[in-house]
Structure formats: C-alpha cells, structure tokens
Design a protein around this motif. Structure first.
Motif: not given
Length: 650
Positions: A420-445
C-alpha cells in the motif's frame, strides 16, 4: 531475434522525463570494462562471467533499500573458483561481495566491484545421523533443508520469515533467526562446523581433527592474532561482562566478540566469528547444522488485548507456559492488514489501542499438545481480553487451517504496508530488540517517533524475545524525504541505545543501514576490537567493504535506491526476492524480481540513452520470451504481483 518482441515504444521512458540521479552511468552501457572482463574470462571461462549491462543491473538490487552496481558478476562453481577470484582481487586491488538469494535487508548482498553469485551452483543438503545433523551448501534454501529433515523428524533452528527464498549461507552469515530461534536456536548455537574460504584463499574445515594444526601451518599470523585477541578480551572483565549482557538479547550488530569467550582454539574462535560476519571475513562453502526435534503437534491462539501494555504484560506468562512463538501486532498493523485476502474485514473497526498476540505451542505428541492447550486456556481466564469484532475467538486451536490463517494475518504486516505504500517509494524493514520487560514502553516510543517524523506508525515482532519490527517508506529521489529518514534514524538509534540499552539489530545483521551506529551501541573499546578482527582476517580489505564497518557517519544515506514508476502491476514490488525460487527461468535468464528491476532501470534513464537501448534490446528474450507465464510468482510474492501476466501483456 525475440519470438515475442515487446513494444519498444511502450517500454521506453517519456522523452521529457528527467533521468534519475542513481541511473547506470553511460560508461557502463557496454557492460564490464576491459581488462576486468577479459581477465576473469581467462581465469574462470567465458560462460562464468556475466558482463552485459543487463547482467549488472539484474544484480544491483536486493531486498534492501540500497542499490549498488557491480562492475562484473561471476558465477562460481567450486571452492577453487572462489579462491581464484579472491587471489585475483588481492593481486589487482579489487574487492569481492558474495550473493546468494539476495534477501538481505541491509545491502549485504550488494557490491560495487566483483560480485560472486553463489546460489546457482551451491545448493544441496545431506541428512546425517538419522536427521540429528544436516550438511548444507550455502545456496540451499531454508525450506528445502527443512523438507529433507522433516521426514526424519527434525528441523533447523533458524526460521526466518524469508525461509522460502533465504539461503543458508546468508542465514549463517547474518545469524538470521525468526519467530522461534531466539538466542538458543540461531546459527551461532546450532551451526556445528563449517568449511570456509578465507580472504587469503586458505580453505578451513573447522570439523577436521587437525584443523588447528593445519591453520597454524598455513596462516601462522592469523592464529597468533586470534589467540592474542582472545587473551586481551578474556583479561578485560568489564568487557566480558558487557559482551555477555549484550548477547542475552537477540543481537546481530557487529562481530560476535563472545566467540573469543566461547572458543578456546583458533578454529573454534573462527567458527564463532564467521557466524554473523555478513560476508566480510570469508566465504561459507558448507555448513553442518545440529538439527532440532520437529514437534509436529501444534496449538495456537490469536488473542486480542485492549492495550499494548496489557498484551506486553501477558508475554512472559506465555513464555513461562512453554510457548515457542509469541508474536505481537499493534492496532495500526491489525487495521492495515484488512487489505490482505483472508484477513477479516471487521478488523478495520478495531479500537486504536487494540493489540494482538499470536501464541503457538509445538509439542512432540497429542497428549502434550492437549496439556499445553489446557494450561493456555487456564491462563486466558486470568488475562484481560477483548472481543470487539465477530472474527475474534480468543481461544486455542489445533486446526491447521485456522492456524495457517493466523500466521497469514501476522505476515500481512509486510504485505499490507509494502503493497500500500505510495508509488515511487522504497521500503525499509528494520528490527531491534529491547529487554522483554520493556516491550510495551519500546512499542509506544517507536510509534510516537514514527508519527512525529511523518511515517506510517505500525509495529509487529517476536514479542517473546523483545524483538520488534517496523517499516518505513519514503522517496529516495527526494532530498527532503532522505533528510526526514536520516533524522528518524539518528533519533531511533539514540533512543534504542540510551533509553533501552537495546540491540540496534536483533536478527537482520548490521548492514549498511546501521554501520554508522555500531559504535553508538558497542562503545569505542568493542568497536575498535571489531576493526582489528577485520584487519587481522582480511588485511587487504578484499571482502565486502562498507557492508558492516564504515567510519562515515552518513554512510547509511549512500546508495539509497530510487523507485521509478513502471507498470501499475509491478509498482508494488519491494524487490524481496521471494518469487525467485519458484521461477522456472531463474537459472536461464531472469527472475520476476529481475524483470521488474530491469524495467525500473529503463525508466531511470533519459530517453534513447545507450544504456536504456541496450537494456531494451535484451529484454525481449531475457524477460518476455523466457518467462513461463505460469504465475507461480504471484503465489510466492508478499504483495501478490503476477509478473507472468505482465510479461504476457508485453
């Protein structure tokens, strides 16, 4: 002459179209220059040297947002071929990048000089010890290896989402993991041994009983250097503690310094360093994996929670209950997924905070499966769940059709955003990890950061391991878009490291996008050691320069690929390469991805440029005539592109 000559006028760019800044330059219109082409043809044989501009363009793109044009492509058939190319590069001051499936997400399969194709002649799997181990060649896909092991009741530990296309040389080189591998089932833990061609051309079989003695004879300076580094690292107790702490999380950023803590001989250290080395330390010619039991009895539930916080709080409880996978989808992801066939349309009405967990148990027998289901159902009674739409059941099932639908919804993350991205745009897929107990905080940030910088805000990931994924779409041809992306990355990396002490790369490996931020995460001491490792093993800098180590703070902005608009059917292509293993012509001419990549390069060119005309002259046979037109590519494509139908239109 082509049998089905496409309409040349329809395939040329408009004469008033401005050429793209990243177009193939005119000096490469006739392909690989001399003497490089002739040297390699004499070295390997003309049939193993791909030199036309069409060949160079086909290999210039991978699944990443980057695009680098090789000067030549060679198809190595043997270890001796690889050693010969490395010797040539040493003698002529050139560099080499290895490429198999091209599914890497950060430009690890791209080079600007000699690119070596190690997919075509490097597939094969041998099951050992009744399935307990498997010997694989680096061009073997994960799916193919697992198919061979499954009849023996075993499976590989790494399970990347790209398993249909990703080859095991790249999986080990990037230490790719997936939804279940975590830090215990990945390549670092399950690759028992490997045969490697070092940059010097020396071949090392780490399983050979006399491997250390042979390495000491052939590479005495390397052996002395590895032992000296080990002594230095082991003596630094603060660094040792830091390395161990960093690898409690999923972490594929930089070299594995814990290889010096886990290995007590040069060969064992080398085995550990090569995992996750991203093609910068040697060529993996063969890998022997310790396989794991394949638990065929599966139970899964798709569970909806009223908030990110509520979903994140439930993750450790499912981990403790023995779930092998706990996948998270935030509300934006769920609502966007309705564009994907099979995803319930009523998800579009989910409240903003709604978050889903896909929880899966895998057990050795039916009795264990029923016990897992009972434990999970009891746990549900203690959790705060919501069922705002008719399609939500919030229960566990062993029905394979239903479970497959759950996973389709989870994997719709890339499909929905990428398609669904606009035509002519490139897509970047990124990933990172945080301590699992801080998962919600990291998602919101992360969601707040995406929104503030003008990107579609959505997050999904392997919640069991605190591993989150996000997608960014922008137009690399627009300076203001690149500046916005750069500002986001600066802030994202600082946030991940300083606020969460997280991993900037959990499973996709450093690559070109995170190379400038390596020291931010690891600090000066550890980063200096990584540079010393590279200089010790590859003193001439022959292998994959700038792929993982780069002192340029803006290196991640170099080589970003423009995505010129082509036919509407092909515009959504994210160049992931999932289509390639099913393509009948993949080893004859081009793959579906390459057919689209070639079209995009035509549109980058000014009207009637020699580069464009040469590409067009080849396209009739390379793309149209030799397409089987069977549309199996559409089945494998995450965004549903039917390249076969497009070729028939041409």
């Amino acid at each position: 002459m082509p049998l089905l000559e496409p309409d040349s006028a329809a395939l040329r760019p408009a004469t008033d179209t401005a050429p793209a800044a990243d177009r193939v330059p005119p000096e490469l219109a006739e392909g690989t220059p001399q003497p490089l082409r002739g040297d390699l043809e004499r070295l390997l044989g003309a049939e193993q040297v791909l030199w036309r501009v069409t060949d160079l363009v086909k290999y210039a793109s991978d699944a990443s947002p980057y695009r680098f044009l090789p000067q030549v492509v060679v198809t190595a058939r043997t270890v001796e071929d690889v050693a010969a190319v490395l010797a040539y590069a040493h003698g002529h001051g050139r560099n080499v990048v290895f490429r198999a499936a091209g599914t890497s997400l950060n430009g690890q399969a791209q080079g600007e000089d000699i690119l070596v194709d190690v997919r075509r002649h490097w597939s094969g799997v041998e099951v050992l010890d009744g399935g307990a181990r498997a010997r694989v060649r680096p061009g073997t896909t994960v799916v193919r290896a697992n198919a061979a092991l499954a009849r023996h009741g075993h499976v590989l530990g790494p399970d990347p989402a790209s398993a249909i296309a990703a080859t095991l040389g790249g999986v080990v080189a990037n230490n790719a993991s997936g939804m279940t591998a975590g830090t215990t089932r990945n390549s670092y833990r399950t690759a028992a041994s490997m045969t490697v061609v070092l940059p010097s051309g020396t071949v090392v079989d780490t399983a050979a009983p006399d491997a250390d003695e042979r390495l000491a004879r052939e590479e005495p300076e390397l052996v002395a250097g590895l032992l000296a580094l080990r002594e230095e690292i082991v003596a630094d107790t603060e660094l040792c503690a830091r390395v161990r702490a960093k690898h409690r999380l999923k972490n594929t950023n930089g070299y594995r310094l814990d290889a010096f803590l886990d290995g007590d001989t040069p060969v064992r250290i080398l085995r550990g360093l090569l995992v996750g080395s991203q093609g910068t330390l040697g060529f993996l010619a063969e890998i022997v994996f310790d396989a794991l039991p394949l638990h065929r009895h599966t139970s899964a539930g798709l569970l909806f929670f009223p908030s990110l916080a509520a979903a994140a709080a439930a993750v450790p409880r499912f981990n403790e209950a023995g779930a092998l996978a706990v996948e998270l989808m935030d509300g934006n992801t769920l609502r966007a997924s309705v564009s994907v066939a099979g995803v319930p349309a009523d998800w579009a009405g989910l409240p903003a905070g709604t978050t889903a967990l896909l929880v899966e148990f895998r057990t050795p027998d039916d009795e264990a499966r029923r016990a897992a289901e009972r434990a999970a159902e009891a746990l549900l009674e203690e959790l705060e769940l919501v069922a705002p739409v008719a399609s939500v059941t919030n229960t566990f099932t062993s029905d394979p059709g239903v479970i497959s639908g759950y996973w389709k919804a989870r994997k719709a993350f890339v499909t929905a955003v990428g398609g669904a991205r606009p035509a002519g745009t490139t897509l970047i897929t990124e990933d990172f990890a945080v301590p699992p107990e801080r998962l919600s905080e990291a998602c919101e940030a992360l969601l707040e950061l995406q929104e503030r910088h003008g990107f579609d805000a959505a997050v999904a990931g392997h919640a069991a391991h605190g591993n989150l994924h996000f997608l960014l779409a922008f137009d690399a041809a627009k300076g203001e878009d690149v500046a916005r992306y750069a500002a986001f990355m600066d802030e994202f990396c600082t946030l991940t490291v300083e606020r969460f002490d997280g991993s900037l790369k959990a499973e996709h490996a450093t690559g070109r996008n995170i190379a400038p931020f390596l020291e931010l995460e690891w600090g000066e001491r550890a980063t200096t050691l990584m540079w010393r490792i590279k200089e010790l093993i590859d003193p001439a800098g022959v292998l994959a320069p700038r792929v993982m180590l780069d002192r340029d703070p803006r290196a991640h902005l170099r080589g970003l690929k423009s995505i010129p608009e082509v036919e509407a059917e092909a515009d959504p292509c994210i160049e992931c390469g999932f289509c390639e293993p099913v393509c009948p012509s993949r080893d004859l001419t081009t793959t579906p991805r390459q057919r689209i990549v070639l079209r995009r390069e035509m549109m980058r060119q000014p009207g009637r440029s020699l580069v464009g005309e040469n590409l067009l002259a080849d396209y009739g046979y390379e793309a149209v005539d030799t397409c089987a037109g069977d549309s199996t590519c559409k089945i494998a494509c995450p965004v549903g592109i039917d390249t076969g139908a497009l070729m028939k239109d041409f």
